[in-house]
Design a protein around this motif. Structure first.
Motif, PDB file in Angstrom:
ATOM      1  N   GLU A 140       0.862  -1.180   0.000  1.00 54.26           N
ATOM      2  CA  GLU A 140       0.000   0.000   0.000  1.00 54.26           C
ATOM      3  C   GLU A 140       0.899   1.231   0.000  1.00 54.26           C
ATOM      4  O   GLU A 140       1.696   1.420   0.922  1.00 54.26           O
ATOM      5  CB  GLU A 140      -0.899   0.006   1.236  1.00 54.26           C
ATOM      6  CG  GLU A 140      -1.828  -1.199   1.317  1.00 54.26           C
ATOM      7  CD  GLU A 140      -2.544  -1.334   2.639  1.00 54.26           C
ATOM      8  OE1 GLU A 140      -3.349  -2.281   2.769  1.00 54.26           O
ATOM      9  OE2 GLU A 140      -2.305  -0.501   3.548  1.00 54.26           O
ATOM     10  N   LYS A 180      -1.281  -1.475  -4.332  1.00 48.91           N
ATOM     11  CA  LYS A 180      -2.211  -0.355  -4.463  1.00 48.91           C
ATOM     12  C   LYS A 180      -1.477   0.964  -4.223  1.00 48.91           C
ATOM     13  O   LYS A 180      -0.536   1.037  -3.437  1.00 48.91           O
ATOM     14  CB  LYS A 180      -3.352  -0.480  -3.444  1.00 48.91           C
ATOM     15  CG  LYS A 180      -4.186  -1.745  -3.580  1.00 48.91           C
ATOM     16  CD  LYS A 180      -5.276  -1.814  -2.520  1.00 48.91           C
ATOM     17  CE  LYS A 180      -6.099  -3.086  -2.648  1.00 48.91           C
ATOM     18  NZ  LYS A 180      -7.170  -3.162  -1.616  1.00 48.91           N
ATOM     19  N   ALA A 182      -2.275   5.269  -3.543  1.00 52.07           N
ATOM     20  CA  ALA A 182      -3.199   6.368  -3.270  1.00 52.07           C
ATOM     21  C   ALA A 182      -2.516   7.679  -3.632  1.00 52.07           C
ATOM     22  O   ALA A 182      -1.278   7.786  -3.589  1.00 52.07           O
ATOM     23  CB  ALA A 182      -3.604   6.368  -1.800  1.00 52.07           C
ATOM     24  N   SER A 347      -5.839   2.344  -4.741  1.00 50.22           N
ATOM     25  CA  SER A 347      -6.460   1.793  -5.951  1.00 50.22           C
ATOM     26  C   SER A 347      -5.476   0.890  -6.691  1.00 50.22           C
ATOM     27  O   SER A 347      -4.259   1.119  -6.675  1.00 50.22           O
ATOM     28  CB  SER A 347      -6.912   2.924  -6.876  1.00 50.22           C
ATOM     29  OG  SER A 347      -7.410   2.414  -8.105  1.00 50.22           O
ATOM     30  N   SER A 391     -10.546   0.094  -0.930  1.00 53.58           N
ATOM     31  CA  SER A 391      -9.535   1.142  -0.805  1.00 53.58           C
ATOM     32  C   SER A 391      -9.080   1.356   0.634  1.00 53.58           C
ATOM     33  O   SER A 391      -8.392   2.329   0.928  1.00 53.58           O
ATOM     34  CB  SER A 391     -10.085   2.461  -1.364  1.00 53.58           C
ATOM     35  OG  SER A 391     -10.356   2.353  -2.741  1.00 53.58           O
TER      36      SER A 391
END
Length: 518
Positions: A140, A180, A182, A347, A391
């Motif tokens: 992340e 992911k 952000a 995402s 998310s």
């Protein structure tokens, strides 16, 4: 004479001496190819097993290595294969291939067939294949990007660098491990878009008036709960009949649908007939009344942008429900009211991420402490309730999980807040007295705020990379970049657009290495 000839002929017919040799010779001619074939089959089967064992070992070795680039994957695998495969004299490895597809290492190798004497047919090379799922981590990443006015000449390079990072970090294959990213663009604040109400709390808007008494003091009735507080200032407007009531008053003796206008006598006023609204003027209201740093009274409105969180949880990632982040007010028709590009939570959609990056534009001063805080919030499980389920940051301590924040800035953090407005003691780079409030920053110096956030993020095992862009003359920014990063090798000080892109690419590659080595 005739009898002796006849006897010899009969004896010859009965003599079997030498027949066995003839039969053996004929049988050998027939059995030799089959025997050689059996030997071939045995040798090929044995060496195919040896090749498979060596290839499995080599593929596993690559999977456990840090190699991610195609050349490194191939050279690591080939060296391991040759070290583990012992071939008889005359046999050679004719080909080897090791590739990384997603998180799977795929290996293939061929060797020449064994030599056991002359053959009656051609023998193809011996081949083997192997696949190993690489041990990996879920990743992340929050990308915190400075999009202030000073970035004007470099926005193209920033967009390219950020998109390169997204392409390298976010993998097409999202199972069994996900990656992911952000986005947190920031300037004088952070635009949280549709998440504003949950993050900063409700804003109290106007309440419709249904009646006003002719009395001392006047009592106002509303059609629904007005949510006003005793002692706060309100403004009344749009009343028909009792038109002289328009103006500002102090609330007293409230009930859910009524309140008194303190020190107001409407006994001789015209009768109320209809209409009108009452609007609070406090800090959490649709219209905020305050005295500016220029000593002028101002009425500003809230935006979807936010300022620092204050109080006991100012430098933590505690859930926003009971600890909302700061509001951000603006003067009417202010071009810097709120940064236009909102945050984007974690995402896996590279197209959507890059589309959002393409919309980034330069504007405003630098509230890097707010951008940094929201970088943390984006990967925090405690802020997950704000965002869609896909998310939300995973829980701290989850196995096979990396949380990363990349902080990029090109200058001094110069924009702290007081009551949702730029503080009076903010640096001159944050604007003039006409856009500041007549109180000092609630949380103090922005650099001190950022340093505290960095310490607390690292306590949560969040990996921090810092990018100080064109800050070679700013010692304070350089020190923050060095002290905030998880390790010295996580600090980048690029000068110019080309170096900025190199820095982002290096960060992406390092994240990929951490993904498979932690």
């Amino acid at each position: 004479m005739t009898g002796r000839v006849k006897a010899r002929c009969v004896a010859g017919l009965r003599d079997e001496r030498g027949a066995t040799a003839v039969f053996f010779a004929v049988g050998l001619l027939l059995l030799a190819p089959a025997t050689m074939g059996l030997i071939d089959i045995y040798m090929i089967t044995t060496q195919r097993g040896q090749l498979q064992d060596a290839l499995d070992t080599a593929t596993l070795y690559v999977a456990r290595s840090n190699a991610t680039a195609a050349g490194a994957v191939q050279s690591t695998g080939d060296a391991a294969l040759r070290a583990n495969l012992k071939l008889p004299t005359g046999q050679v490895i004719t080909s080897s291939s090791f590739v990384l597809e997603g998180i799977t290492i795929k290996g293939r190798a061929t060797i020449t067939p064994p030599s056991v004497g002359p053959r009656l047919w051609a023998q193809a090379d011996i081949a083997a294949t192997s696949e190993v799922l690489r041990n990996s981590n879920n990743v992340e990443v929050a990308l915190v990007l400075d999009t202030t006015g000073s970035m004007s000449a470099q926005m193209g390079n920033l967009r390219t660098a950020a998109k390169d990072l997204v392409d390298l970090v976010v993998k097409d294959q999202q199972t069994p491990y996900y990656t992911k990213v952000a986005l947190v663009p920031y300037s004088n604040s952070v635009n949280v878009g549709a998440y504003a109400q949950q993050a900063r709390g409700l804003i109290r808007g106007p309440a419709s008036i249904s009646g006003i008494t002719r009395a001392n003091p006047a009592v106002v009735t509303t059609s629904a709960d007005h949510n006003l507080v005793n002692g706060e200032t309100v403004t009344i407007s749009g009343v028909k009949g009792m038109t002289t009531i328009s103006g500002e008053y102090v609330v007293a003796n409230r009930t859910p649908k009524t309140f008194e206008l303190k020190s107001t006598n409407t006994s001789s006023a015209n009768k109320y007939t209809s209409g009108g609204t009452v609007q609070c003027l406090s800090e959490d209201c649709q219209s905020f009344k305050f005295t500016g740093a220029d000593n002028k009274t101002k009425y500003w409105a809230p935006t979807n942008c936010v300022s620092e969180r204050i109080g006991a949880e100012a430098y933590t990632d505690a859930a926003p429900g009971a600890n909302p982040v700061g509001r951000r007010y603006y003067k009417p028709n202010d071009g810097e009211a709120c940064y236009t590009q909102p945050i984007m939570p974690l995402s896996t959609n590279k197209t959507a991420l890059k589309s959002a990056i393409d919309k980034l534009a330069d504007n405003g001063s630098t509230a890097g402490q707010i951008g940094l805080a929201w970088g943390w919030y984006m990967v925090s499980p405690n802020f997950g309730s704000l965002f869609p389920s896909e998310s939300r940051g995973a829980a701290y301590g989850t196995r096979e999980l990396l949380k990363v924040v990349v902080l990029m800035t090109d200058g001094a953090f110069n924009t702290p807040y007081c009551k949702g407005v730029v503080a009076k003691n903010a640096d001159s780079g944050s604007g003039g007295t006409d856009i500041k409030i007549n109180c000092n920053a609630t949380n103090g110096d922005p650099f001190t705020q950022a340093a505290e956030l960095c310490r607390n993020m690292k306590d949560k095992k969040i990996i921090i990379y810092t990018v100080g862009f064109n800050v070679s003359s700013d010692t304070q920014v350089q020190n923050l970049m060095r002290n905030c990063a998880t390790a010295p090798e996580n600090v980048y000080m690029p000068n110019g657009g080309a170096e900025l892109k190199v820095a982002f690419r290096a960060i992406a590659q390092d994240i990929n290495s951490l993904r498979i080595s932690k």
